[in-house]
Design a protein around this motif. Structure first.
Motif, PDB file in Angstrom:
ATOM      1  N   VAL A   1     -31.879  -1.425  35.121  1.00 47.38           N
ATOM      2  CA  VAL A   1     -31.073  -1.783  36.291  1.00 47.38           C
ATOM      3  C   VAL A   1     -29.656  -2.128  35.861  1.00 47.38           C
ATOM      4  CG1 VAL A   1     -30.815  -3.443  38.166  1.00 47.38           C
ATOM      5  CG2 VAL A   1     -33.056  -2.509  37.639  1.00 47.38           C
ATOM      6  N   GLY A   2     -29.513  -2.862  34.772  1.00 47.83           N
ATOM      7  CA  GLY A   2     -28.186  -3.205  34.269  1.00 47.83           C
ATOM      8  C   GLY A   2     -27.369  -1.989  33.873  1.00 47.83           C
ATOM      9  N   ALA A   3     -28.006  -0.988  33.322  1.00 46.56           N
ATOM     10  CA  ALA A   3     -27.290   0.229  32.944  1.00 46.56           C
ATOM     11  C   ALA A   3     -26.828   1.010  34.167  1.00 46.56           C
ATOM     12  CB  ALA A   3     -28.183   1.110  32.069  1.00 46.56           C
ATOM     13  N   ASN A   4     -27.515   0.856  35.288  1.00 48.06           N
ATOM     14  CA  ASN A   4     -27.138   1.564  36.515  1.00 48.06           C
ATOM     15  C   ASN A   4     -26.201   0.762  37.410  1.00 48.06           C
ATOM     16  OD1 ASN A   4     -28.534   4.231  36.691  1.00 48.06           O
ATOM     17  ND2 ASN A   4     -30.260   2.931  36.176  1.00 48.06           N
ATOM     18  N   LEU A   5     -25.913  -0.485  37.078  1.00 45.97           N
ATOM     19  CA  LEU A   5     -25.054  -1.316  37.919  1.00 45.97           C
ATOM     20  C   LEU A   5     -23.643  -0.763  38.127  1.00 45.97           C
ATOM     21  CD1 LEU A   5     -25.849  -5.046  37.207  1.00 45.97           C
ATOM     22  CD2 LEU A   5     -26.099  -3.780  39.320  1.00 45.97           C
ATOM     23  N   PRO A   6     -22.996  -0.127  37.152  1.00 47.84           N
ATOM     24  CA  PRO A   6     -21.659   0.396  37.434  1.00 47.84           C
ATOM     25  C   PRO A   6     -21.626   1.410  38.573  1.00 47.84           C
ATOM     26  CG  PRO A   6     -22.025   0.357  35.088  1.00 47.84           C
ATOM     27  CD  PRO A   6     -23.337   0.016  35.734  1.00 47.84           C
ATOM     28  N   ASP A   7     -22.730   2.032  38.859  1.00 52.74           N
ATOM     29  CA  ASP A   7     -22.756   3.011  39.948  1.00 52.74           C
ATOM     30  C   ASP A   7     -23.196   2.400  41.269  1.00 52.74           C
ATOM     31  OD1 ASP A   7     -21.772   5.080  38.468  1.00 52.74           O
ATOM     32  OD2 ASP A   7     -23.732   5.812  37.863  1.00 52.74           O
TER      33      ASP A   7
ATOM     34  N   HIS B   1     -15.517   6.010  43.667  1.00 46.08           N
ATOM     35  CA  HIS B   1     -16.295   6.090  42.446  1.00 46.08           C
ATOM     36  C   HIS B   1     -15.383   5.991  41.231  1.00 46.08           C
ATOM     37  CE1 HIS B   1     -19.935   6.659  40.248  1.00 46.08           C
ATOM     38  NE2 HIS B   1     -19.455   7.680  39.589  1.00 46.08           N
ATOM     39  N   ARG B   2     -15.849   5.351  40.216  1.00 43.66           N
ATOM     40  CA  ARG B   2     -15.109   5.057  38.999  1.00 43.66           C
ATOM     41  C   ARG B   2     -13.933   4.125  39.274  1.00 43.66           C
ATOM     42  NH1 ARG B   2     -19.046   7.139  36.682  1.00 43.66           N
ATOM     43  NH2 ARG B   2     -19.124   9.287  36.058  1.00 43.66           N
ATOM     44  N   GLY B   3     -14.106   3.245  40.236  1.00 42.58           N
ATOM     45  CA  GLY B   3     -13.079   2.269  40.577  1.00 42.58           C
ATOM     46  C   GLY B   3     -13.342   0.965  39.862  1.00 42.58           C
ATOM     47  N   PHE B   4     -13.398  -0.129  40.640  1.00 40.83           N
ATOM     48  CA  PHE B   4     -13.540  -1.463  40.071  1.00 40.83           C
ATOM     49  C   PHE B   4     -14.812  -1.622  39.251  1.00 40.83           C
ATOM     50  CE2 PHE B   4     -15.269  -5.775  40.480  1.00 40.83           C
ATOM     51  CZ  PHE B   4     -14.297  -6.467  39.777  1.00 40.83           C
TER      52      PHE B   4
ATOM     53  N   SER C   1     -14.427  -0.715  35.629  1.00 46.01           N
ATOM     54  CA  SER C   1     -13.334  -1.327  34.881  1.00 46.01           C
ATOM     55  C   SER C   1     -13.876  -2.444  33.983  1.00 46.01           C
ATOM     56  CB  SER C   1     -12.297  -1.907  35.844  1.00 46.01           C
ATOM     57  OG  SER C   1     -12.846  -3.003  36.556  1.00 46.01           O
ATOM     58  N   ILE C   2     -13.014  -2.977  33.143  1.00 47.58           N
ATOM     59  CA  ILE C   2     -13.431  -4.070  32.270  1.00 47.58           C
ATOM     60  C   ILE C   2     -13.745  -5.309  33.095  1.00 47.58           C
ATOM     61  CG2 ILE C   2     -12.656  -5.623  30.439  1.00 47.58           C
ATOM     62  CD1 ILE C   2     -11.106  -3.253  29.282  1.00 47.58           C
ATOM     63  N   ALA C   3     -12.914  -5.582  34.104  1.00 49.55           N
ATOM     64  CA  ALA C   3     -13.181  -6.725  34.980  1.00 49.55           C
ATOM     65  C   ALA C   3     -14.497  -6.524  35.726  1.00 49.55           C
ATOM     66  CB  ALA C   3     -12.039  -6.915  35.970  1.00 49.55           C
ATOM     67  N   GLY C   4     -14.745  -5.313  36.193  1.00 47.75           N
ATOM     68  CA  GLY C   4     -16.004  -5.012  36.867  1.00 47.75           C
ATOM     69  C   GLY C   4     -17.191  -5.186  35.947  1.00 47.75           C
ATOM     70  N   PHE C   5     -17.025  -4.817  34.689  1.00 46.79           N
ATOM     71  CA  PHE C   5     -18.091  -5.006  33.702  1.00 46.79           C
ATOM     72  C   PHE C   5     -18.474  -6.483  33.603  1.00 46.79           C
ATOM     73  CE2 PHE C   5     -18.933  -6.360  29.322  1.00 46.79           C
ATOM     74  CZ  PHE C   5     -20.164  -5.761  29.125  1.00 46.79           C
ATOM     75  N   PHE C   6     -17.468  -7.346  33.477  1.00 41.16           N
ATOM     76  CA  PHE C   6     -17.753  -8.772  33.342  1.00 41.16           C
ATOM     77  C   PHE C   6     -18.344  -9.353  34.619  1.00 41.16           C
ATOM     78  CE2 PHE C   6     -14.612  -8.447  29.845  1.00 41.16           C
ATOM     79  CZ  PHE C   6     -15.457  -8.858  28.830  1.00 41.16           C
ATOM     80  N   VAL C   7     -17.828  -8.950  35.770  1.00 43.60           N
ATOM     81  CA  VAL C   7     -18.340  -9.468  37.044  1.00 43.60           C
ATOM     82  C   VAL C   7     -19.780  -9.013  37.261  1.00 43.60           C
ATOM     83  CG1 VAL C   7     -18.085  -9.308  39.554  1.00 43.60           C
ATOM     84  CG2 VAL C   7     -16.090  -9.727  38.125  1.00 43.60           C
ATOM     85  N   LEU C   8     -20.049  -7.717  37.081  1.00 38.83           N
ATOM     86  CA  LEU C   8     -21.396  -7.201  37.288  1.00 38.83           C
ATOM     87  C   LEU C   8     -22.387  -7.787  36.283  1.00 38.83           C
ATOM     88  CD1 LEU C   8     -20.678  -3.463  38.115  1.00 38.83           C
ATOM     89  CD2 LEU C   8     -21.453  -5.243  39.680  1.00 38.83           C
TER      90      LEU C   8
END
Length: 89
Positions: free
Chosen positions: A31-37, A55-58, A61-68
């Motif tokens: 699930v974590g690997a699919n969270l960016p999508d 798609h491929r927006g926030f 991004s690096i900020a999105g990585f930390f938030v997600l």
């Protein structure tokens, strides 16, 4: 990267045998690997142009990585506390 590749990468990480094993470790990685999508939830059902716009927006991004990552960690922590309160091992 296709969602199948995200899923396979999460599955491989969950089954790599590194670190402590928990019952839901593989599920957490998949699930974590699919969270960016997750942006597909609000962009793919309207039109193709909206999908390409968001798609491929926030979320990618690096900020999105930390938030997600932080939100997923909190979700897993809450789920674990819930399971422990119910007496599950």
């Amino acid at each position: 990267m296709e969602n199948v590749c995200h899923t396979l990468a999460g599955f491989a990480l969950g089954r790599s045998g590194r670190g402590p094993r928990t019952p839901l470790l593989t599920t957490a990685f998949v699930v974590g690997a699919n969270l960016p999508d997750v942006d597909l939830a609000w962009s793919s059902f309207r039109s193709v142009l909206v999908y390409y716009h968001y798609h491929r927006g926030f979320t990618h991004s690096i900020a999105g990585f930390f938030v997600l990552t932080f939100l997923w960690w909190l979700t897993l922590l809450a789920f674990d506390r819930f399971r422990l309160s119910r007496g599950a091992p």
